[in-house]
Enzyme design. Sequence first.
Site, PDB file in Angstrom:
ATOM      1  CB  CYS A 114     -33.158 -14.207 -27.374  1.00  0.00           C
ATOM      2  SG  CYS A 114     -32.176 -14.860 -28.731  1.00  0.00           S
ATOM      3  CE  LYS A 129      -3.361   0.532  -9.608  1.00  0.00           C
ATOM      4  NZ  LYS A 129      -3.640  -0.105  -8.322  1.00  0.00           N
ATOM      5  CB  CYS A 152     -32.111 -17.733 -22.338  1.00  0.00           C
ATOM      6  SG  CYS A 152     -32.738 -19.405 -22.006  1.00  0.00           S
ATOM      7  CB  CYS A 190      -4.777   7.694  -5.665  1.00  0.00           C
ATOM      8  SG  CYS A 190      -5.966   7.878  -4.341  1.00  0.00           S
ATOM      9  CE  LYS A 242      -3.785   2.197   2.512  1.00  0.00           C
ATOM     10  NZ  LYS A 242      -4.957   2.385   1.674  1.00  0.00           N
ATOM     11  CB  CYS A 280     -33.177 -14.038 -36.208  1.00  0.00           C
ATOM     12  SG  CYS A 280     -31.919 -14.122 -34.911  1.00  0.00           S
TER      13      CYS A 280
END
Lengths: 430, 437
Positions: A391, A182, A395, A144, A55, A385
């Site tokens: 779909c 980062k 489902c 950050c 950290k 289609c």
Amino acid sequence: MIQRNGRTGEPIDLSIDCAGIRSPNPFWLASGPPANSSGQVMRAFDMGWGGAVWKTLGDPITNTASRYGAIPYQGRNVAGLNNIELITDRPLEVNLKEIAEVKKKYPNHAVVVSLMVETKDEWRDIIKRCEDTGCDGFELNFGCPHGMCERGMGSAVGQEPKVLEEIAGWVMEFASIPVLVKLTPNITDVLYPAMAAQRGGVDGVSLVNTFKSVIGIDHDTLSPIPSVGGEGTSGGYCGPAIKPIALHMVTRLGKAPEFHLPISGVGGVQSWEDALDFLLLGASSIQVCTAAMHYGFKIVDDMILGLEEWMREKGYSRIDEFVGKALPNYKEWGDLNLNFKIVAEIDPGTCIECQLCYAACEDGAHQCIELPKGTRVPRVIEEECVGCNLCQIVCPVEGCITMVERDTGLPRESWNERVAKGTAGAGSLH
Amino acid sequence: MALAADRLETLLPDHKPALTTAQARAEAGRCLFCHDAPCIAACPTGIDIPLFIKQIHSNNVLGAARTILEANALGHSCARVCPVEVLCVGDCVYNVKGEPPIMIGRLQRYATDPAVHGGIQFFEAGSSTGRSVACVGGGPASIACAHELVRMGHRAVVYERNPWRGGLNTDGVAPYKMQAEESLKEVEYLSAIGIEWRLDTAVGDDVTWDDLEAEYDAVFLGLGLGTDSGLGIPGEDLPGVWGATRLIRAIKTGAGSLPDPASLGAAVVVGGGNTAIDAARELSLLGVPEVMVAYRRDQDAMPAYLHERGHAVEEGVRFVFRTLPLSFEGDRRVEAVRLTALDHDLEPTGEPYTVPADIVALAIGQARLIDLLDQVDKLDHDWGRVIVDPDTGQTSNPKYWAGGDLANGGEEVVNAAAEGKRAAYGIDGWLRENGGR
């Protein structure tokens, strides 16, 4: 500690080298609350993690209470997590002593130290003191998005390519071990800061850091969440919800011919499958934070076992054999084949007659499913289609709706090819 | 009226206890939100079940309660007493998928508990129309009818011959589904919008039908069924031989001198319907070691719900089929039942035998209120079952409507609630067209 299963075959080697930082497997704790102390990091290593990004160290800060807010979804408590916690709140001396202890006890694990300071002198000083611990690399926290950016650090640096490049240059002047930057995702195009980092001479990049976010409002107190005595602020958003956006950014760098640095992939990894996505799109190590915060360090068992199993099934024995292997299949939209056709097929035998596919197609897509009289099983109107997948997505029964390829008899042709041929107007866009 | 604190039902556990918030949210999250959902079609009151479940999931629990109670004023008790296994839950598409269906009843309870227990009202009396309606019988059908009528602005007065309100919901529902206290809470909640009550008042005795017709613009008949039927065999009037609904009423309200079941050795319940199963399960759960259900037909012919029979078997109730009591035996109270087996034509076969029984419950049906109904002018009924218009609930006497067991022959609370509501709409329409008195 995970139990390796006893299957025979090619031994699986999960070890990696990301920008010169080696670890026994690709799973690192990302810089954040799980990698805050030697007790946590050593426990994590004992439980199977390959590395940890400590950290962020820097000038002492004071944190607030509370600090985290979460979006629950469909019975899961954390679809996305937001935090307003800052860098470490422990004295630098304590952190350095603990890092040295961890490195001594775990020489083969990766211990990367995240750093965030302001002036060139401060960078020189902290890099020197950290290198004395025996750590394996640095990660410069230019991502950050809360608290520190208002003081000119964190994402404030990551959003200014010139400043980023300059500070990266200082660090490379002082550091003798690998350095990662980062990157913040709170920008329009991640390639700009990434190129600045490359120009600054660093060894690799980690992406993404958290997204600036407001998690929601407490509807009784009207305070933003997380609430600090009835008030709140923007925080950094992470967790499963951000993975697709993080993957896009990793892909953006992986596909850019001018960008050459190794990538450590971060953002919403919860399982081995999430990690595999990052690896296939070019990341050579994986960082995890939210999943460890939600489920504890044991979650790495599933990541390791799942990745090994997939590698065994696909015949891989080392990670670097498939890093970036999906990148060639990633195309710009204009290069996709417009003559490829699939249609939906509903299996009446497994259909549970919920008709969600009907509602989704009728109201939310292209009106290609009908409800025939005398049955609750919907029917696909194949000539209508468009093969959109909706779909199948809604489902609830696995395998009930399949998308089946139909041979159009037409050769591969992309939009860009049509533009080149001057036939781009032919063909409608949905 | 306050119920006896030491009534036996309080000894029984709640078989479907309240869900915690975490459980409810997780279960609600499983609902697929089906298009044209089969669960709605299976509900006699047509509650929009996927909607209220979605509301629970989106943390709008009171909104969920409003959705439920708008469709079914008795939604709070129905959540507990409905045979969901053969209604909404039975039709959940998850059954087809081979996965546990959504716990709709328990989610419904989760939604209505805070509203009913907290006295949070969603509806109010409509502006007065000046019309008034008598609802005869204080059970679910009349309450549903009266609640709807009051919302429409009519005055609704419920006549109940017992000193307590709620009918079978209060004195007949199996205690492990709902105790009388909960039913009374619901009636209190529903009555608060302005339903008036005349307790201890039997229509036909204490007031006449003529009195009602003189005072009210319309009458709703929600009287339910009559007293327990008997077999007409020797020993039936021995102490210890109970009608099943009277026995259950004693367990639930404390009315009647029921011995402590834990002191009894054996019970025989005669019949094959849901009342028989209820009586048998209640006796067994209250501590009677040997409980036997004797049914005169085959297992497959049993009208009781399969899931209820399954619970009874799990709890140790024994079933004998094609078996008929011949007499009840004992000196001062019942001590044994003399039984005979029946052949395929239901004729006695083999040697009669006796089994010990300290208590007997007869669950072979209930009398019809023929004499009472015959007091009403031009009221057509089929052997006590009042004939109504299927759209409006109106009877052959245009001033009378009917619903619930009296009209349907004996169904569920949810059917009574639906029919009470149907009649309210029928009455409202008729009052508008006919201008009342």
